[in-house]
Design a protein around this motif. Structure first.
Motif, short mmCIF file in Angstrom:
data_model
loop_
_atom_site.label_atom_id
_atom_site.label_comp_id
_atom_site.label_asym_id
_atom_site.label_seq_id
_atom_site.Cartn_x
_atom_site.Cartn_y
_atom_site.Cartn_z
N TYR A 110 -1.85 3.42 -3.29
CA TYR A 110 -2.78 3.23 -2.17
C TYR A 110 -4.22 3.43 -2.64
O TYR A 110 -5.13 2.69 -2.27
N MET A 127 2.72 -1.10 2.16
CA MET A 127 3.17 -0.42 3.38
C MET A 127 4.62 -0.71 3.70
O MET A 127 5.32 0.13 4.25
N ILE A 134 10.13 0.17 0.61
CA ILE A 134 11.02 1.32 0.79
C ILE A 134 11.72 1.57 -0.53
O ILE A 134 12.31 0.64 -1.10
N ASP A 169 10.87 -3.73 4.21
CA ASP A 169 10.41 -4.21 5.51
C ASP A 169 9.94 -5.67 5.41
O ASP A 169 9.00 -5.96 4.68
N LEU A 188 -0.75 7.70 7.00
CA LEU A 188 0.13 6.72 6.35
C LEU A 188 1.44 7.38 5.96
O LEU A 188 1.48 8.57 5.67
N ASP A 189 2.52 6.57 5.94
CA ASP A 189 3.76 7.07 5.35
C ASP A 189 3.55 7.18 3.84
O ASP A 189 2.82 6.40 3.26
N SER A 219 8.41 4.20 3.76
CA SER A 219 7.93 3.63 5.01
C SER A 219 9.03 3.61 6.05
O SER A 219 10.21 3.38 5.74
N HIS A 220 8.67 3.92 7.32
CA HIS A 220 9.65 3.88 8.40
C HIS A 220 9.60 2.52 9.05
O HIS A 220 8.52 1.96 9.27
#
Lengths: 112, 175
Positions: A4, A45, A48, A67, B111-112, B117-118
């Motif tokens: 990030y 973002m 996962i 995601d 932020l995650d 990330s969820h």
């Protein structure tokens, strides 16, 4: 968290370029760098750890996928980015034909 | 994983810094290509193959457009000394960067963490998406089925951009 931070550093480099450069092509390049950093942020973002490519395999139900929603949004944005770049480059080449320079301050002076 | 991503994004940052400081515009454009192709590798590491395919095509095309523009006009960027106005702009840019850094540090708390990330609203998209849309690829399912009107709007933007480029390049400039 480090990816990030690197992504944000890329954005800041682009922002610095847009504000301080005087050459039109350099400004276009800085804009595309900022674009790239936002795409990277969306992809980061949605990631996962341990997730698979978001392609459903009927043989293995209950598999963890990354995601797909940010990826779908970025897919749209990348193509729009190409449209923006090509339009910007067309405008820049017209400006060069008229004023024979890429320097934005000189162009402003020539316009009087 | 995180290390590989950090190294590649580090290369991208170095390429970006070189691109905005290069003396030759052609090398600036090529250095911009480092950023774009680095993004392709990042997408592959982040498990986004569709994005990697699209980005590699788009980046090649935008690189070709930029190289054409630079080769048909002028390549060198004359060195501008740092006059008072340039210094003011640099100070303003640094002030803006520091302000943005402050907000970024605040927002990282929300932020995650990377890789954890969820799934929030995408769960609604993903539950049974393969059966609903008939596409095994969830990304194409979202782009062409759930968000089909969005994609139609994107195609409209693309056509408008092409029309704009044609209109701008065909225009006869006033002498």
């Amino acid at each position: 968290m480090i990816p990030y931070w690197m992504c944000f550093a890329l954005f800041l480099v682009g922002l610095y370029g847009v504000i301080t450069r005087r050459n039109l092509v350099k400004i276009a390049i800085s804009l595309s760098i900022m674009e790239v950093s936002t795409f990277l942020f969306f992809a980061l973002m949605g990631y996962i750890e341990g997730g698979k490519f978001p392609i459903v395999d009927p043989a293995e139900p209950g598999q963890l996928y990354v995601d797909p929603l940010p990826q779908a949004l970025v897919l749209t944005a990348i193509v729009i980015g190409l449209a923006t770049t090509s339009l910007l480059m067309a405008v820049i080449i017209r400006i060069y034909r008229k004023y024979k320079t890429f320097d934005i301050r000189e162009i402003r002076n020539l316009r009087g | 994983m995180e290390l590989a991503l950090t190294i590649i994004t580090g290369f991208m940052v170095i390429g970006a810094i070189y691109a905005i400081h290069a003396k030759d515009l052609l090398s600036a454009v090529i250095a911009c290509g480092i950023v774009g192709y680095g993004l392709v590798i990042c997408f592959l590491l982040l498990k986004a193959p569709d994005l990697a395919i699209v980005q590699i095509v788009v980046d090649t095309m935008s690189l070709i457009i930029m190289v054409t523009v630079v080769l048909n006009t002028s390549r060198e960027e004359p060195y501008y000394g740092l006059d008072s106005r340039g210094r003011t702009l640099a100070v303003a840019a640094l002030a803006l960067i520091i302000a943005l850094l402050y907000y970024f540090v605040i927002s990282t708390g929300h932020l995650d963490a990377f890789g954890e990330s969820h799934l929030r609203m995408s769960e609604a998209y993903m539950n049974g998406a393969a059966e609903k849309t008939g596409s095994a690829n969830l990304v194409t399912g979202v782009v062409f089925d759930f968000r089909g009107y969005d994609t139609l709007g994107e195609a409209t933007v693309l056509v408008t951009a092409v029309l704009g480029v044609i209109a701008i390049l065909r225009l006869k400039g006033k002498k």
